[in-house]
Design an enzyme around this catalytic site. Sequence first.
Site, PDB file in Angstrom:
ATOM      1  N   LYS A  14       0.027 -11.108 -16.190  1.00  0.00           N
ATOM      2  CA  LYS A  14       0.742 -10.379 -15.128  1.00  0.00           C
ATOM      3  C   LYS A  14       2.108 -10.010 -15.665  1.00  0.00           C
ATOM      4  CE  LYS A  14      -0.110  -9.147 -10.839  1.00  0.00           C
ATOM      5  NZ  LYS A  14      -1.400  -8.855 -10.205  1.00  0.00           N
ATOM      6  N   GLY A  18      -3.493  -0.648   5.088  1.00  0.00           N
ATOM      7  CA  GLY A  18      -3.044   0.057   3.882  1.00  0.00           C
ATOM      8  C   GLY A  18      -4.261   0.390   3.044  1.00  0.00           C
TER       9      GLY A  18
HETATM   10  P1  NAD Z   1      -0.566  -1.738   1.441  1.00  0.00           P
HETATM   11  O1  NAD Z   1       0.900  -1.838   1.280  1.00  0.00           O
HETATM   12  O2  NAD Z   1      -1.265  -0.464   1.103  1.00  0.00           O
HETATM   13  O3  NAD Z   1      -0.979  -2.108   2.966  1.00  0.00           O
HETATM   14  C1  NAD Z   1      -0.552  -3.255   3.615  1.00  0.00           C
HETATM   15  C2  NAD Z   1      -0.843  -3.097   5.102  1.00  0.00           C
HETATM   16  O4  NAD Z   1      -0.597  -4.344   5.756  1.00  0.00           O
HETATM   17  C3  NAD Z   1       0.034  -2.070   5.814  1.00  0.00           C
HETATM   18  O5  NAD Z   1      -0.741  -1.381   6.746  1.00  0.00           O
HETATM   19  C4  NAD Z   1       1.068  -2.931   6.539  1.00  0.00           C
HETATM   20  O6  NAD Z   1       1.551  -2.314   7.704  1.00  0.00           O
HETATM   21  C5  NAD Z   1       0.231  -4.119   6.888  1.00  0.00           C
HETATM   22  N1  NAD Z   1       1.009  -5.331   7.149  1.00  0.00           N
HETATM   23  C6  NAD Z   1       2.053  -5.821   6.461  1.00  0.00           C
HETATM   24  N2  NAD Z   1       2.498  -6.951   7.010  1.00  0.00           N
HETATM   25  C7  NAD Z   1       1.713  -7.183   8.074  1.00  0.00           C
HETATM   26  C8  NAD Z   1       1.676  -8.181   9.055  1.00  0.00           C
HETATM   27  N3  NAD Z   1       2.537  -9.173   9.049  1.00  0.00           N
HETATM   28  N4  NAD Z   1       0.728  -8.095  10.003  1.00  0.00           N
HETATM   29  C9  NAD Z   1      -0.146  -7.089  10.025  1.00  0.00           C
HETATM   30  N5  NAD Z   1      -0.152  -6.110   9.131  1.00  0.00           N
HETATM   31  C10 NAD Z   1       0.768  -6.148   8.169  1.00  0.00           C
HETATM   32  O7  NAD Z   1      -1.158  -2.936   0.583  1.00  0.00           O
HETATM   33  P2  NAD Z   1      -2.630  -3.084  -0.018  1.00  0.00           P
HETATM   34  O8  NAD Z   1      -2.644  -2.554  -1.411  1.00  0.00           O
HETATM   35  O9  NAD Z   1      -3.628  -2.644   0.955  1.00  0.00           O
HETATM   36  O10 NAD Z   1      -2.687  -4.693  -0.166  1.00  0.00           O
HETATM   37  C11 NAD Z   1      -2.945  -5.523   0.961  1.00  0.00           C
HETATM   38  C12 NAD Z   1      -3.360  -6.889   0.462  1.00  0.00           C
HETATM   39  O11 NAD Z   1      -4.506  -6.744  -0.370  1.00  0.00           O
HETATM   40  C13 NAD Z   1      -2.308  -7.596  -0.398  1.00  0.00           C
HETATM   41  O12 NAD Z   1      -2.417  -8.981  -0.202  1.00  0.00           O
HETATM   42  C14 NAD Z   1      -2.747  -7.266  -1.813  1.00  0.00           C
HETATM   43  O13 NAD Z   1      -2.290  -8.220  -2.745  1.00  0.00           O
HETATM   44  C15 NAD Z   1      -4.242  -7.322  -1.638  1.00  0.00           C
HETATM   45  N6  NAD Z   1      -4.954  -6.608  -2.699  1.00  0.00           N
HETATM   46  C16 NAD Z   1      -4.907  -5.254  -2.767  1.00  0.00           C
HETATM   47  C17 NAD Z   1      -5.570  -4.615  -3.797  1.00  0.00           C
HETATM   48  C18 NAD Z   1      -5.573  -3.113  -3.900  1.00  0.00           C
HETATM   49  O14 NAD Z   1      -6.288  -2.603  -4.792  1.00  0.00           O
HETATM   50  N7  NAD Z   1      -4.883  -2.395  -3.060  1.00  0.00           N
HETATM   51  C19 NAD Z   1      -6.278  -5.359  -4.775  1.00  0.00           C
HETATM   52  C20 NAD Z   1      -6.330  -6.752  -4.664  1.00  0.00           C
HETATM   53  C21 NAD Z   1      -5.647  -7.359  -3.607  1.00  0.00           C
END
Ligand code: NAD
Length: 446
Positions: free
Chosen positions: A130, A244
Amino acid sequence: MLLKTLIFNSMRMLIFMTLHGVIPMSTGLNPWEVALKQLDKAAKAMNLDPSLHAILAKPKRILEVSLPVKMDDGSIKVFTGWRVQHNDARGPHKGGIRYHPNTNLDEVKALAMWMTWKTAVVDIPYGGAKGGIQVDPHKLSLGELERLTRRYAYAIAPIISVDADIPAPDVYTSPREMAWIMDTYSMLKGYPEPGIITGKPLEVGGSEGRNEATARGLQYTVEEALNVLGINPKGATAAVQGYGNAGYFSAKFMHELGMKVVAVSDTRGAIYNPDGLDPEAVLEHKKKTGSVKDFPGSTPLASDPVEGNKKLLELDVDVLIPAAIENVITKDNADNIKAKIIAEAANGPTTPEADDILFQKGVLIIPDILANAGGVTVSYFEWVQARTREWWDIDTVRQKLRAKMTKAFRDVYNKHNEMKIDMRTAALVLAVGRVAKAMEIRGIWP
Ligand code: NAD
């Protein structure tokens, strides 16, 4: 009024910090300590050789870099960055690069170790790594951001390569930054090297299906989980926290399976419709208004967003998908969870105490290192394509992803049944076992 603004701002900051893993887990431990505890638990369950355990409890290499960047006003600002390589017994180090003001070495170390387990669970020939820069990218101009990214690429160039360590995007980095890093590295080498990094734009060697990969992989594991529980997806129900990338695509794919997505949420509210929401229409509404809140035809789960998000987790649904932040399922609400399956799109949404409660209750958890591993799996596909200069269509990507995710789910599920341990520990036992075996076979030299 001032007090209200202060409370609002500190809440926003809290949500922001928690979302991006800045706040230590509710266990009171920092992420590195949590990662070590998880390793201990798996090591105990599998009787891991103490010498291998000792090796795995430390990253193989830590590089700290100091990054002087010319700012637009002519001044020079020095940022700190890291690249941590945890283990490469099974293949080159692999892991994203995070830009965040509160990123620190312990967080990067933990994330690197988790990548080792994630790549091992889905059995792709990679290790774990990382990277991170302590910076608030929103405070930089586009030019400053590019200069910082290129300086970082230059600074870590001695330890990355297409065969040694392949970075990718993470929090606050995107295909744009990946393209700058690919270009900088290629300039240093004197020839284009698209395999040096994944998550690139399609035009410079990205892969079809990368943006949907995490949720697509999650979908395949949910299909397996529904199958083992004998639940027909047609008419089954789902709730998704967070809207998201991971949340929206997860809702879309559950809908495509014929499930009713009865609730979704974001930081501004949680919405509900027992007849099912249309994920595309909700996305359009969010694009227009900035939130899923007030989506026509839905009712709010509570007027307060925090309360609404809490209620969403406790809905009587077949599949619950936390796709926002960590530590939302804790010992305080685990007993109220009614979902039959929890598919963790987010990293670390369930605390260790909640894990124990849910295991006793018989809830089937698809743990994060399995459920959201579709992202790194398609990254691996991107790397293979970049190395062979042969590009696959979306159907090929999906078909290969399904094969990987399905096998991984079955491996973890069988381990969970065989050892009578929870799914998370089963995934870790499987992953640590694969890495340890590779280390044992390779031996130590010199
Ligand atoms: P993102 O920033 O695109 O979306 C996050 C979403 O969560 C947003 O809609 C935000 O409003 C919402 N949110 C934030 N805090 C919140 C809360 N307290 N209550 C309710 N909703 C809340 O992020 P993402 O890329 O979708 O990632 C989301 C999770 O998935 C993270 O934990 C990330 O580590 C994990 N993840 C994402 C990916 C990826 O490819 N995008 C891969 C592995 C893991």
